[in-house]
Design a protein around this motif. Structure first.
Motif, mmCIF file in Angstrom:
data_model
loop_
_atom_site.group_PDB
_atom_site.id
_atom_site.type_symbol
_atom_site.label_atom_id
_atom_site.label_comp_id
_atom_site.label_asym_id
_atom_site.label_seq_id
_atom_site.Cartn_x
_atom_site.Cartn_y
_atom_site.Cartn_z
ATOM 1 N N ALA A 187 0.835 -1.206 0.000
ATOM 2 C CA ALA A 187 0.000 0.000 0.000
ATOM 3 C C ALA A 187 0.869 1.255 0.000
ATOM 4 N N THR A 188 1.589 1.489 -1.101
ATOM 5 C CA THR A 188 2.360 2.720 -1.252
ATOM 6 C C THR A 188 1.401 3.861 -1.602
ATOM 7 N N PRO A 189 1.826 5.119 -1.446
ATOM 8 C CA PRO A 189 0.934 6.245 -1.765
ATOM 9 C C PRO A 189 0.367 6.186 -3.181
ATOM 10 N N MET A 190 1.198 5.866 -4.183
ATOM 11 C CA MET A 190 0.718 5.812 -5.553
ATOM 12 C C MET A 190 -0.291 4.674 -5.740
ATOM 13 N N ILE A 191 -0.024 3.523 -5.106
ATOM 14 C CA ILE A 191 -0.928 2.383 -5.220
ATOM 15 C C ILE A 191 -2.271 2.707 -4.567
ATOM 16 N N VAL A 192 -2.253 3.366 -3.431
ATOM 17 C CA VAL A 192 -3.499 3.754 -2.753
ATOM 18 C C VAL A 192 -4.298 4.712 -3.630
ATOM 19 N N PHE A 193 -3.621 5.664 -4.268
ATOM 20 C CA PHE A 193 -4.276 6.611 -5.174
ATOM 21 C C PHE A 193 -4.925 5.866 -6.350
ATOM 22 N N LEU A 194 -4.155 4.969 -6.987
ATOM 23 C CA LEU A 194 -4.691 4.213 -8.125
ATOM 24 C C LEU A 194 -5.815 3.275 -7.695
ATOM 25 N N ALA A 195 -5.680 2.695 -6.500
ATOM 26 C CA ALA A 195 -6.725 1.805 -5.991
ATOM 27 C C ALA A 195 -8.042 2.555 -5.821
ATOM 28 N N GLY A 196 -7.960 3.803 -5.368
ATOM 29 C CA GLY A 196 -9.171 4.614 -5.237
ATOM 30 C C GLY A 196 -9.828 4.839 -6.584
ATOM 31 N N SER A 197 -9.023 5.106 -7.622
ATOM 32 C CA SER A 197 -9.565 5.348 -8.968
ATOM 33 C C SER A 197 -10.263 4.115 -9.525
#
Length: 297
Positions: free
Chosen positions: A148-158
């Motif tokens: 759960a890196t910041p970029m992965i969390v952002f993409l997961a939300g999308s």
């Protein structure tokens, strides 16, 4: 009174979105607010900003159907924050009862949406089959583990928000497949504003883009889209079948062993089956109630 009912619909959407396998979009559809929701989200655009600077806040608020969105979003957020812990506990300790209730709810929802299709042609039948196959495939896909890196969390939300507004495809289950359900749910329960904020920004971007596509399809190909959405929900029944056999477990963030990969099995006792049927009937009854409320609005 209208706003109270809308708030309650938001609560129901938020509660559904917590459960992996159930979509808040299903609740929006059976309560009669799905198209208005997509159109309202779509209205948040550059033209709305022009209205804000040219005509002021009241005109902007009206242009984006702000009262509708704020009331519904309030219900969703409150449900996510207040019900996440309780539903998570029930899923871990009484999964058959939770899945039975939602199984009945989704079966009734398939009937509810299917009857809105005036004529079943080959296009509708093909869309129904495609939706069922896609949702069933997603439901049996093997979960993975992603950091759960910041970029992965952002993409997961999308990605998750796109599933959350599609009836039958659960945003929570998409997170589960990505191995991010536990970290995101944990962040909600712990009120971790950093992770919640990143996820929310990603979800906002995904919502803005995907809602426009869905709204256009619903306005131009309504019958085919209704059939596709019905197929999505029918296919999701594979995931919400109450009786499961755990093939593989994992250790969650609290050090507790929880199911990771499961397969569907037949009921293990008549008593359990009867109670499950009663709960499925309660889910069906809820759909009928929500349908009546939608007609009365």
């Amino acid at each position: 009174m209208k706003h109270i009912w809308l708030f309650l619909k938001g609560l129901a959407m938020g509660a559904a979105d917590v459960v992996p396998g159930v979509s808040g979009g299903t609740i929006a559809f059976i309560t009669g607010i799905y198209t208005e929701l997509l159109d309202s989200i779509k209205s948040i655009n550059l033209n709305a900003l022009k209205i804000l600077f040219r005509d002021g806040v009241p005109a902007f608020w009206k242009a984006i159907n702000g009262t509708f969105l704020l009331t519904l979003l309030s219900g969703i957020l409150i449900a996510l924050i207040t019900l996440a812990r309780g539903i998570h506990y029930l899923l871990l300790n009484h999964p058959i009862w939770v899945w039975s209730f939602f199984f009945g709810l989704i079966v009734a929802s398939c009937w509810h949406i299917g009857k809105e299709i005036p004529r079943w042609r080959w296009q509708e039948l093909a869309a129904l089959a495609a939706g069922a196959i896609i949702a069933a495939w997603i439901s049996v896909a093997s979960p993975t583990q992603i950091e759960a890196t910041p970029m992965i969390v952002f993409l997961a939300g999308s990605v998750a928000i796109c599933a959350m507004i599609l009836p039958g495809i659960s945003g929570s289950f998409i997170l589960l497949l990505m191995g991010l359900y536990e970290p995101i749910l944990g962040a909600v329960k712990a009120l971790d504003l950093g992770i919640m904020g990143l996820f929310a920004v990603g979800a906002g971007l995904g919502l803005m883009l995907f809602s426009r596509l869905l709204s256009w399809l619903l306005h131009h190909y309504q019958s085919v889209m209704f059939a596709l959405l019905t197929g999505f929900m029918a296919g999701s029944l594979v995931k919400v079948w109450p009786w499961k056999e755990t093939l593989l477990t994992r250790i969650n963030s609290k050090g507790v062993e929880v199911p990771f990969i499961q397969s569907n099995i037949l009921p293990d006792s008549a008593t359990t089956a009867v109670l499950a049927l009663l709960l499925a009937g309660a889910g069906l009854g809820l759909v009928l109630l929500l349908e009546k409320v939608a007609k009365d609005d």
